[in-house]
Scaffold this active site. Structure first.
Site, mmCIF file in Angstrom:
data_model
loop_
_atom_site.group_PDB
_atom_site.id
_atom_site.type_symbol
_atom_site.label_atom_id
_atom_site.label_comp_id
_atom_site.label_asym_id
_atom_site.label_seq_id
_atom_site.Cartn_x
_atom_site.Cartn_y
_atom_site.Cartn_z
ATOM 1 N N LYS A 9 -3.095 17.170 -5.951
ATOM 2 C CA LYS A 9 -3.862 16.948 -4.722
ATOM 3 C C LYS A 9 -4.871 18.088 -4.510
ATOM 4 C CE LYS A 9 -0.086 14.274 -2.584
ATOM 5 N NZ LYS A 9 0.752 14.063 -1.359
ATOM 6 N N TYR A 49 -3.489 4.856 -0.481
ATOM 7 C CA TYR A 49 -2.307 5.071 0.374
ATOM 8 C C TYR A 49 -2.145 3.955 1.418
ATOM 9 C CZ TYR A 49 -0.790 9.766 -1.201
ATOM 10 O OH TYR A 49 -0.273 10.832 -1.903
ATOM 11 N N ARG A 85 9.384 12.566 -10.150
ATOM 12 C CA ARG A 85 9.821 12.759 -8.759
ATOM 13 C C ARG A 85 10.771 13.965 -8.663
ATOM 14 N NH1 ARG A 85 7.251 9.857 -4.716
ATOM 15 N NH2 ARG A 85 9.132 10.121 -3.483
ATOM 16 N N THR A 91 9.381 15.518 -0.310
ATOM 17 C CA THR A 91 8.055 15.454 0.325
ATOM 18 C C THR A 91 7.767 16.719 1.140
ATOM 19 O OG1 THR A 91 8.436 13.075 0.534
ATOM 20 C CG2 THR A 91 6.578 13.988 1.765
ATOM 21 N N ASN A 112 1.143 19.024 -0.002
ATOM 22 C CA ASN A 112 2.336 19.220 -0.833
ATOM 23 C C ASN A 112 2.042 19.084 -2.330
ATOM 24 O OD1 ASN A 112 2.010 16.476 -0.912
ATOM 25 N ND2 ASN A 112 3.998 15.968 -0.005
ATOM 26 N N HIS A 115 1.291 14.176 -6.011
ATOM 27 C CA HIS A 115 1.730 12.811 -5.738
ATOM 28 C C HIS A 115 2.413 12.277 -6.987
ATOM 29 C CE1 HIS A 115 1.747 8.492 -4.950
ATOM 30 N NE2 HIS A 115 1.327 8.381 -6.196
ATOM 31 N N GLU A 126 -0.774 1.842 -9.269
ATOM 32 C CA GLU A 126 -1.498 3.118 -9.137
ATOM 33 C C GLU A 126 -2.240 3.498 -10.420
ATOM 34 O OE1 GLU A 126 1.299 5.074 -5.638
ATOM 35 O OE2 GLU A 126 1.429 5.884 -7.672
#
Ligand code: ATP
Ligand code: MG
Length: 138
Positions: A9, A49, A85, A91, A112, A115, A126
């Site tokens: 990000k 999103y 993940r 998160t 954060n 993604h 995605e």
């Protein structure tokens, strides 16, 4: 073999930690199958999103995601979706486990750093949103 979409990000790019993040993926058996750096427009971030459009943080999240360049990656490997993940962490960085990307680098629940797709269907949408079949090389 599974594929997942990863995004570094705008906060991760601003902090100059692209290499640190990619290193975590590579060290843990994920292969970079596609990679590009882009600046998302507000409407591209909103579409990406869209599942969160009713959430109170949607406006702020999409402002943030369009606030500077991001690094888009397809990661490939065994159990890639869950592995990514796990490497990202929770998160909210305050709740993220020790040694995760978000615990080590993130400032807040919104900023954060990364993604990651949260399931097989999401990953497929995605990846297709950002990459053509020809651009994914593993
Ligand atoms: P991502 O989808 O970015 O991988 P995630 O799956 O861990 O993250 P989601 O619940 O899908 O978390 O939320 C998407 C993103 O929206 C989060 O990564 C974060 O940037 C932002 N976000 C989530 N919850 C909040 C919140 N309560 N306040 C502000 N921003 C939030
Ligand atoms: Mg999510």
């Amino acid at each position: 073999m599974e594929r997942t979409l990863s995004i570094i990000k705008p906060d991760g790019v601003r902090k100059n930690i692209i290499g640190d993040v990619v290193k975590r993926f590579e060290k843990n058996g994920l292969k970079v199958a596609a990679m590009k750096m882009v600046s998302l427009s507000k409407s591209e971030a909103e579409c990406f999103y869209a599942v969160h459009r009713e959430r109170p943080f949607f406006g702020s999240l999409t402002e943030f995601m369009s606030s500077g360049p991001v690094v888009l990656m397809v990661l490939a490997g065994e159990n890639a979706i869950q592995k990514n993940r796990d490497l990202m962490g929770a998160t909210d960085p305050k709740k993220a486990a020790t040694g995760t990307i978000r615990k080590d680098f993130a400032d807040s629940i919104e900023s954060n750093i990364v993604h990651g797709s949260d399931g097989a269907e999401t990953a497929s949408f995605e990846i297709g949103y950002f990459f053509s079949g020809l651009e994914v090389l593993a």
